[in-house]
Structure formats: C-alpha cells, structure tokens
Design a protein around this motif. Structure first.
Motif, PDB file in Angstrom:
ATOM      1  N   ASP A 289       0.844  -1.194   0.000  1.00  0.00           N
ATOM      2  CA  ASP A 289       0.000   0.000   0.000  1.00  0.00           C
ATOM      3  C   ASP A 289       0.880   1.245   0.000  1.00  0.00           C
ATOM      4  O   ASP A 289       1.925   1.286   0.666  1.00  0.00           O
ATOM      5  CB  ASP A 289      -0.890   0.035   1.246  1.00  0.00           C
ATOM      6  N   ASP A 291       1.371   4.891   1.349  1.00  0.00           N
ATOM      7  CA  ASP A 291       0.930   5.813   2.390  1.00  0.00           C
ATOM      8  C   ASP A 291       1.923   6.971   2.433  1.00  0.00           C
ATOM      9  O   ASP A 291       2.871   7.044   1.634  1.00  0.00           O
ATOM     10  CB  ASP A 291       0.806   5.114   3.750  1.00  0.00           C
ATOM     11  N   VAL A 302       2.275  10.779  -5.083  1.00  0.00           N
ATOM     12  CA  VAL A 302       0.928  10.375  -4.672  1.00  0.00           C
ATOM     13  C   VAL A 302       1.019   9.677  -3.324  1.00  0.00           C
ATOM     14  O   VAL A 302       2.072   9.115  -2.968  1.00  0.00           O
ATOM     15  CB  VAL A 302       0.256   9.430  -5.705  1.00  0.00           C
ATOM     16  N   GLN A 304      -1.683   7.633  -2.306  1.00  0.00           N
ATOM     17  CA  GLN A 304      -2.603   6.498  -2.411  1.00  0.00           C
ATOM     18  C   GLN A 304      -2.260   5.698  -3.650  1.00  0.00           C
ATOM     19  O   GLN A 304      -1.733   6.237  -4.623  1.00  0.00           O
ATOM     20  CB  GLN A 304      -4.061   6.972  -2.499  1.00  0.00           C
ATOM     21  N   GLY A 305      -2.563   4.409  -3.598  1.00  0.00           N
ATOM     22  CA  GLY A 305      -2.292   3.549  -4.732  1.00  0.00           C
ATOM     23  C   GLY A 305      -1.554   2.299  -4.287  1.00  0.00           C
ATOM     24  O   GLY A 305      -1.490   1.974  -3.092  1.00  0.00           O
ATOM     25  N   THR A 329      -2.539   2.989  -9.994  1.00  0.00           N
ATOM     26  CA  THR A 329      -3.595   3.863  -9.468  1.00  0.00           C
ATOM     27  C   THR A 329      -4.992   3.484  -9.944  1.00  0.00           C
ATOM     28  O   THR A 329      -5.985   3.953  -9.381  1.00  0.00           O
ATOM     29  CB  THR A 329      -3.323   5.320  -9.867  1.00  0.00           C
ATOM     30  N   ALA A 335     -10.422   3.591  -9.992  1.00  0.00           N
ATOM     31  CA  ALA A 335      -9.336   4.010  -9.105  1.00  0.00           C
ATOM     32  C   ALA A 335      -9.154   3.011  -7.970  1.00  0.00           C
ATOM     33  O   ALA A 335     -10.126   2.491  -7.412  1.00  0.00           O
ATOM     34  CB  ALA A 335      -9.639   5.394  -8.533  1.00  0.00           C
ATOM     35  N   VAL A 336      -7.899   2.704  -7.640  1.00  0.00           N
ATOM     36  CA  VAL A 336      -7.593   1.804  -6.530  1.00  0.00           C
ATOM     37  C   VAL A 336      -6.710   2.542  -5.538  1.00  0.00           C
ATOM     38  O   VAL A 336      -5.668   3.085  -5.908  1.00  0.00           O
ATOM     39  CB  VAL A 336      -6.918   0.495  -7.011  1.00  0.00           C
ATOM     40  N   SER A 337      -7.148   2.583  -4.293  1.00  0.00           N
ATOM     41  CA  SER A 337      -6.406   3.337  -3.279  1.00  0.00           C
ATOM     42  C   SER A 337      -5.424   2.473  -2.507  1.00  0.00           C
ATOM     43  O   SER A 337      -4.593   2.984  -1.764  1.00  0.00           O
ATOM     44  CB  SER A 337      -7.375   3.993  -2.295  1.00  0.00           C
ATOM     45  N   GLY A 338      -5.542   1.137  -2.673  1.00  0.00           N
ATOM     46  CA  GLY A 338      -4.649   0.248  -1.952  1.00  0.00           C
ATOM     47  C   GLY A 338      -4.677  -1.158  -2.516  1.00  0.00           C
ATOM     48  O   GLY A 338      -5.365  -1.456  -3.502  1.00  0.00           O
ATOM     49  N   GLU A 341      -8.214  -3.235  -2.827  1.00  0.00           N
ATOM     50  CA  GLU A 341      -9.033  -2.834  -3.972  1.00  0.00           C
ATOM     51  C   GLU A 341      -8.461  -3.367  -5.277  1.00  0.00           C
ATOM     52  O   GLU A 341      -9.183  -3.879  -6.131  1.00  0.00           O
ATOM     53  CB  GLU A 341      -9.137  -1.312  -4.035  1.00  0.00           C
TER      54      GLU A 341
END
Length: 476
Positions: A289, A291, A302, A304-305, A329, A335-338, A341
């Motif tokens: 992840d 952060d 970025v 997130q991602g 991403t 969109a995927v934040s982590g 997802e």
C-alpha cells in the motif's frame, strides 16, 4: 377403415413415445447444468423484486420487503467432521461421536446451487442443508476457494427460492443493509445496519502461495458465529455480499462485521461451476500500500495507490512494461487506493483476459494492457478430465433409460474391481453407487469431483446387481 385406424394408432404411439423419451431425457439431464454462469441462470428466472432501480427510499426506511423475499433462500448448513476409519456400527458412532459445526448459506439458483464460506465446510465429511421450512438435503461440494473463503454446494432440488445478485460496486457509505443467517442455531435471523467501509483487509485469510484476497465490505449489522456464509442484502433484497467475519476480542459480535463483495462472489462461483476450481489471473508483482511514509521514502508524488516492489520474470506485468517503483492507481478505469481494492479488481478476471492498468512513473500517468497469467505463467484453462479408473476399480455412466427402469435419478456403475481400495472395502462388480456420504451421485464426473475432495472414511450407498440396497465404507 382398418388402414386408417392403423395409421392413427402408429401416429399416436410415436407421439406418446416422443413425450416419454423427452421426459426420460429431462430426468437424466436435469441435474446437469447447461449454463456456466449463475447470473445467466438468475436472469432467466422470474424473481419477486422491486422494480425501482434505486436503493434509496423516501420517507421511513422499510426492511420488510428485503427480509421477506430473502429469508426463504438463506439456509442453515450443518457439517460433520471426522477423519479416520468409517464404521457402520451405530455403537461406534455413539461412543466416538464426530465433531459437528454449523453456518449459513445462500441459494443462488432455482436448481439448488448454494454459496457459503469455505471455513464453514472445510474438512467436512458430511454437509446437511436445512431450508427455511425445515426441509433437509445432503449437499455435495462442487468446489472451494480458500484464498477468498468461498465454496459452492449443490443440492438435488427444483424451483427453489433464490437471492438475485446485486451490485456491490455501487454501495455507498451509510447505505442500509440487512444480514440474514443462522447465528447460534437461531434460524432465519435478520439484523440491520449500514455500510461502514469498503475494501477492508483484516488479515484473516491465508494461502500457501500468498494469493489470498481480502476486500471486505464492513458493516455494523449484528453478525455472530453461525452467520458465516449468510446473506448481506440491500433494501431491494439483492445479494451484495457473503457474511464471513467479525471484529471481536470475545468471539461474539462487538460492533463490526465483514462480508465478501458479490462482485467477487459472482466470478468465483462461475469458476467453480465450470471448472471445479478457481481460475486466477495474476499480474505477477510484489506490492505494498502507498501511504505518506512510503511516499516520502520513495519520493512519490501520490499518497494512495499500490507500490510495485518487484516484477516477476515473464509475468503479465513485465510483458506489459510495468516495472519496480511504479505506482498502480487504477484497474480498468476504476481508481484503486490500496492493495485490497486492486486485488479484487484483478481477481474478477480469468487468465488470458486483458485488463487496463494505470500507473504513475516519474510523475506521469501511463496506461497499458496486461494479459493476465496463471500462477505457473500459462493462460490456458482446462476443465478437469474424467477418470473412469479409480484406485483399482473401473466405473461407467448409466444410460437414462436404465436409470428410469431402476427408478433412479442418477448413479454410477462399478464395472470392474481389481486390487485396490475398492476391493479392500468389499465392493462388488456391477454395484450401482447412488450416494456418497449421503450426497447423491449423478455420473462418473460427479464421482471424480466428490472423491477428490474426500479424505478418511467415506460412506458408499447404492444398489446391488439383484436390485437390493447396499452400503459399505471405504478408506479414501
């Protein structure tokens, strides 16, 4: 005149014969699915659902429709566990009772397919399904996937109530949902709550290849032991998740529960239905992840991602140009934040399918098509071959005309018995196997699938050549 009567008699006989033949064919083939998608089957059958496409209602919130329509399709699953020798002596069973457990399941087709959690039926020697009206069936295990904690069962029944798939992608935080299951053996319990979060990873699943997927829907609907495998539905009565876990330090409900999203359930069920095992398409990368701390360490723009730590040689990611240090991403425009997802979106696809991957490199977005591969690097999906020779015995399918003569819905002929487990168990040639551990057997393919998932003592039931009922136990 006589000639006319004779012609009419021949025509009538042919018509009656065709009807009888059709009925016999339907009876024999009726339990063999002609489809490879549960959703396809659902769409062919009429179900009583609200016509309003919105999940939000003006005025007072009403749970009655969803509870009333879904409850008949949520079942109580009782399992028996017991390895080692199988004894036909009732006294042995009394003196050494097998362990028992229970959970829930959801009927997802009118012809008896049921989704539940893998941990509900794991290592079970016998699976009993109890309907909302107390009707009972013994189920056979079609397939299981520990990496998502899902399993597909089948009971021999027709015209069953079922829960139609909803869309877990459109869920919003704060949306009302119902959890329906059998906590503490309290049948058909309905609780209400809201969507608290999505794509939660709580670290409860384990896989030998580290391919577990946790992208849970988090709710505050009360869920307790026995709810596992039950339904999470929206207010239209559509399935949006399978209840699987709770966050607790006591073993009982403590405020939060977690469900597998139906978007993933649909794909896993279709894989198990068609192939008997999950067909996982992989990018072939090692990930973390993103952060704030990682962004500082790796000088990312970025926070997130999904950060790509490493790319496996020859993988789908390497072929498409993804490299270590990239940040994914989005998958297919979502969109995927982590990690959770991203894994869910990728896991919805089979090997050989192409997905669009959006990633950032040097402060620039890139879009590539990646053709997913299996764990071994291939893309070919194979249905399991049917083995007619098992542990020293040869088996044959039985024609539907013969099954009709014997008044059977299905069965397998034990044609020859040579040295091996079957002979050691006392099996006789020309014995017709109709049930294994109380679950009905339709054909040799069915026999293969069921025995592949068995271990320890197995109960075999059927008919001898003279038509008498027979039973014996075999060590598998």
């Amino acid at each position: 005149m006589k000639r006319t009567l004779l012609i009419l008699l021949v025509i009538c006989s042919a018509f009656i014969g065709s009807i009888v033949g059709a009925m016999m064919t339907i009876r024999y083939l009726g339990d063999q699915p002609s489809y490879t998608s549960i959703e396809q089957r659902q769409n062919l059958k009429a179900v009583n659902y609200l016509t309003d496409s919105s999940t939000r209602f003006s005025g007072a919130v009403n749970f009655e429709h969803a509870a009333k329509s879904v409850t008949p399709a949520v079942v109580h699953i009782r399992t028996v566990f017991g390895l080692g020798s199988f004894s036909l002596n009732a006294l042995d069973s009394y003196m050494n009772p097998h362990a028992q457990s229970s959970g829930s399941g959801v009927i997802i087709s009118d012809d008896g397919y049921i989704v539940t959690n893998h941990h509900v039926i794991e290592d079970a020697t016998s699976i009993e399904v109890v309907m909302n009206n107390n009707q009972r069936y013994f189920a056979k295990l079609i397939g299981k996937d520990p990496s998502t904690d899902l399993a597909l069962l089948k009971i021999k029944a027709r015209n069953l109530p079922f829960v139609k798939y909803g869309n877990s992608d459109t869920l919003t935080l704060g949306e009302w949902v119902l959890a329906i299951g059998n906590p503490f053996d309290l049948n058909s319990t309905v609780t209400a709550g809201i969507i608290s979060a999505r794509a939660r990873n709580i670290g409860i699943l384990r896989d030998k290849n580290n391919l577990q997927i946790e992208s849970f829907i988090q709710t505050d609907a009360a869920v307790n032991p026995g709810n596992s495998g039950g339904a999470l539905v929206n207010l239209k009565g559509e399935l949006i998740g399978i209840n699987s876990a709770i966050a607790t330090s006591t073993g009982a409900y403590a405020g939060y529960s977690f469900a597998i999203p139906v978007s993933l359930v649909k794909k896993i069920m279709d894989d198990l239905l068609e192939y008997g095992e999950v067909q996982r398409g992989l990018l072939g990368i090692q990930i973390n992840d993103v952060d704030a701390q990682l962004a500082d360490e790796e000088k990312l723009d970025v926070v997130q991602g999904v950060f790509v730590r490493a790319v496996n040689k020859g993988s789908a990611a390497e072929v498409s140009g993804i490299a270590a240090g990239d940040v994914i991403t989005a998958i297919n425009g979502h969109a995927v934040s982590g990690v959770s997802e991203m894994q869910e979106w990728v896991a919805r696809n089979r090997p050989g399918q192409a997905i669009e991957v959006t990633y950032r490199r040097s402060n620039t977005d890139h879009h590539v098509q990646a053709v997913l591969k299996k764990y071994d690097g291939t893309v070919q999906m194979k249905k399991p071959e049917v083995d007619y020779l098992l542990e020293g015995a040869r088996f044959e399918d039985i024609s539907y005309s013969r099954l009709t003569q014997l008044n059977l819905d299905g069965g397998v002929l034990l044609k020859n018995v040579d040295e091996g487990k079957w002979k050691k168990a006392g099996a006789k040639e020309n014995f017709i196997i109709t049930h294994i551990d109380k679950a009905p057997i339709d054909n040799v393919a069915d026999l293969n699938r069921i025995l592949e998932l068995k271990k320890g003592g197995v109960l075999i039931e059927g008919l001898h050549e003279n038509g008498e009922k027979g039973v014996f136990a075999i060590e598998w």
